[in-house]
Design a protein around this motif. Structure first.
Motif, PDB file in Angstrom:
ATOM      1  N   LYS A  52       0.815  -1.214   0.000  1.00 10.09           N
ATOM      2  CA  LYS A  52       0.000   0.000   0.000  1.00 10.09           C
ATOM      3  C   LYS A  52       0.852   1.270   0.000  1.00 10.09           C
ATOM      4  O   LYS A  52       0.467   2.291  -0.567  1.00 10.09           O
ATOM      5  N   PRO A  96      -3.434   7.223  -3.169  1.00  8.26           N
ATOM      6  CA  PRO A  96      -4.893   7.353  -3.152  1.00  8.26           C
ATOM      7  C   PRO A  96      -5.335   8.205  -4.337  1.00  8.26           C
ATOM      8  O   PRO A  96      -4.543   8.900  -4.971  1.00  8.26           O
ATOM      9  N   ILE A  97      -6.599   8.179  -4.611  1.00  4.24           N
ATOM     10  CA  ILE A  97      -7.107   8.818  -5.818  1.00  4.24           C
ATOM     11  C   ILE A  97      -6.819  10.318  -5.847  1.00  4.24           C
ATOM     12  O   ILE A  97      -6.534  10.887  -6.907  1.00  4.24           O
ATOM     13  N   SER A 130     -10.602  13.799  -9.656  1.00  3.62           N
ATOM     14  CA  SER A 130     -11.003  12.538  -9.023  1.00  3.62           C
ATOM     15  C   SER A 130     -12.257  11.972  -9.685  1.00  3.62           C
ATOM     16  O   SER A 130     -12.370  10.754  -9.898  1.00  3.62           O
ATOM     17  N   ARG A 179     -12.667   8.308 -11.606  1.00  4.23           N
ATOM     18  CA  ARG A 179     -13.716   7.315 -11.329  1.00  4.23           C
ATOM     19  C   ARG A 179     -14.439   6.934 -12.620  1.00  4.23           C
ATOM     20  O   ARG A 179     -14.753   5.764 -12.852  1.00  4.23           O
ATOM     21  N   GLY A 209      -8.150  -1.805  -5.197  1.00  9.88           N
ATOM     22  CA  GLY A 209      -9.313  -1.189  -4.565  1.00  9.88           C
ATOM     23  C   GLY A 209      -9.601  -1.855  -3.235  1.00  9.88           C
ATOM     24  O   GLY A 209      -9.391  -3.059  -3.073  1.00  9.88           O
ATOM     25  N   ASP A 210     -10.042  -1.075  -2.278  1.00 14.45           N
ATOM     26  CA  ASP A 210     -10.390  -1.614  -0.964  1.00 14.45           C
ATOM     27  C   ASP A 210     -11.861  -2.009  -0.997  1.00 14.45           C
ATOM     28  O   ASP A 210     -12.744  -1.142  -1.114  1.00 14.45           O
ATOM     29  N   SER A 264     -13.866  -0.204   2.142  1.00  9.21           N
ATOM     30  CA  SER A 264     -14.053   1.254   2.117  1.00  9.21           C
ATOM     31  C   SER A 264     -14.406   1.790   0.736  1.00  9.21           C
ATOM     32  O   SER A 264     -14.945   2.885   0.594  1.00  9.21           O
ATOM     33  N   GLY A 265     -14.064   1.022  -0.314  1.00  7.63           N
ATOM     34  CA  GLY A 265     -14.289   1.498  -1.676  1.00  7.63           C
ATOM     35  C   GLY A 265     -13.207   2.431  -2.185  1.00  7.63           C
ATOM     36  O   GLY A 265     -13.308   2.960  -3.297  1.00  7.63           O
ATOM     37  N   TYR A 266     -12.148   2.644  -1.387  1.00 11.86           N
ATOM     38  CA  TYR A 266     -11.051   3.513  -1.815  1.00 11.86           C
ATOM     39  C   TYR A 266     -10.314   2.894  -3.001  1.00 11.86           C
ATOM     40  O   TYR A 266     -10.161   1.669  -3.089  1.00 11.86           O
ATOM     41  N   ARG A 267      -9.843   3.766  -3.869  1.00  8.68           N
ATOM     42  CA  ARG A 267      -9.093   3.330  -5.061  1.00  8.68           C
ATOM     43  C   ARG A 267      -7.660   3.816  -4.939  1.00  8.68           C
ATOM     44  O   ARG A 267      -7.407   4.947  -4.541  1.00  8.68           O
ATOM     45  N   TYR A 268      -6.730   2.946  -5.347  1.00  5.89           N
ATOM     46  CA  TYR A 268      -5.317   3.265  -5.254  1.00  5.89           C
ATOM     47  C   TYR A 268      -4.665   3.054  -6.623  1.00  5.89           C
ATOM     48  O   TYR A 268      -4.990   2.106  -7.346  1.00  5.89           O
TER      49      TYR A 268
END
Length: 356
Positions: free
Chosen positions: A3, A8-9, A20, A24, A37-38, A41-45
């Motif tokens: 990580k 992060p986005i 951002s 998406r 992607g998490d 949480s839906g976070y994108r990396y």
């Protein structure tokens, strides 16, 4: 990938220049999915390796390229990608030109009426004349008029003229019908060039004048409008009237002269005219002269030109032979057809240490 090596986005948006929300969108469309992607949480990396692709994607979208075309470019090798970009740009330019022409037609029609009839000319003849004469036009900052075609309609003739101040081409046409009145104006050269193909396929073309340009009217084809250019046109009539006496006249094969100019290695070209013919001379002493048979009358003279001035003047001449009227090494040369004098071009010489 750990990580800590991912962004992060928000950070990736700053690096790539994409927002951002755009990231998406491109992720959902499959063009630029995140590296990870998490699921909770839906976070994108994103990874640093994706910055270059994101930057190219952004630039392609700045060209108004649709997503399907962007995907094709991103999935292609360098050569194919370049071809696809060129294809897209050509379409954009073509669409812009079409919109510009339609806008000009709309503006011309607003409150101007159908236009005042000026002259009627055979389409193929007019198309040839426009192409021949406009070779002498140029786009000069602060002088928009020299980028256009000067049209002068008299009681018995229609004269087309263009000049970049180093060359001047003029051709006089016999109208298909007697002109209804005299008229003169400088027409946008680019817009007239764009109409040449349609003009050439029209047996008869009628010109109508409005306040801001001319209408080119053709049977069974859409009318074209060409704007008038602002500014005063150079006083070409004064230049023609002030030409000195011809001291040397040479008649030479157009094809042979063009071939010699094409074989010439330099940007500057000399013509040596004497009793035994015309020779194309190089400023480089190591390059041999190219002798050409010619009928010559008058005194010997050597005169120098820029290739970009002389070649177009010769190439647009009508017929198999060209006639060169020379007035000395520092005076304009008149280039015209040996058997048809309705197209005349003046070519300005340059100074050279080799001139005599």
């Amino acid at each position: 990938m750990p990580k800590y090596e991912l962004m992060p986005i928000g950070a990736f948006a700053q690096r790539s220049g994409l927002t951002s929300s755009a990231l998406r969108f491109y992720a959902d469309s499959g063009l630029l999915p995140p590296a990870e992607g998490d699921p909770v949480s839906g976070y994108r990396y994103y990874s640093t390796d994706q910055v270059a692709r994101a930057s190219v994607l952004r630039r392609l979208r700045e060209l108004a390229m649709p997503l399907v075309a962007v995907e094709a470019v991103l999935g292609s090798g360098a050569d194919e990608a370049s071809r696809l970009i060129d294809e897209h740009v050509a379409k954009i330019v073509g669409d812009a030109a079409a919109v510009q022409q339609k806008a000009a037609v709309i503006k011309a029609a607003l409150g101007t009426g159908p236009g005042l009839p000026v002259a009627a000319v055979m389409g193929p003849v007019l198309a040839d004349a426009v192409e021949q004469v406009l070779t002498a036009a140029a786009h000069e900052p602060g002088m928009p008029a020299v980028g256009g075609l000067r049209i002068e309609v008299g009681h018995e003739s229609v004269t087309l003229t263009a000049t970049d101040r180093y060359r001047l081409s003029t051709r006089t046409l016999v109208p298909a019908e007697p002109p209804s009145q005299t008229w003169a104006g400088t027409v946008n050269g680019d817009e007239l060039r764009a109409a040449v193909a349609a003009i050439r396929r029209s047996p008869l073309v009628r010109l109508g004048a409005v306040s801001n340009g001319i209408w080119v009217r053709m049977a069974d084809r859409e009318d074209r409008h060409c704007r008038l250019l602002p500014g005063d046109y150079p006083d070409h009539r004064l230049m023609l009237a002030s030409l000195g006496e011809v001291s040397t006249r040479a008649t030479v094969s157009k094809d042979l002269l063009l071939r010699a100019l094409e074989e010439h290695p330099g940007e500057r070209i000399g013509l040596h005219v004497a009793d035994d013919g015309v020779s194309v001379v190089s400023a480089d002493d190591g390059h041999p002269d190219i002798p050409l048979p010619a009928a010559v009358a008058g005194r010997a003279v050597q005169i120098w030109f820029e290739l970009t001035t002389l070649y177009p003047a010769v190439s647009t001449a009508i017929g198999p032979d060209v006639m060169l009227d020379l007035r000395g090494h520092d005076q304009p040369v008149t280039i015209r057809s040996a058997d048809r004098g309705d197209l005349t071009t003046l070519a300005m010489p340059i100074k050279s240490d080799h001139s005599t």
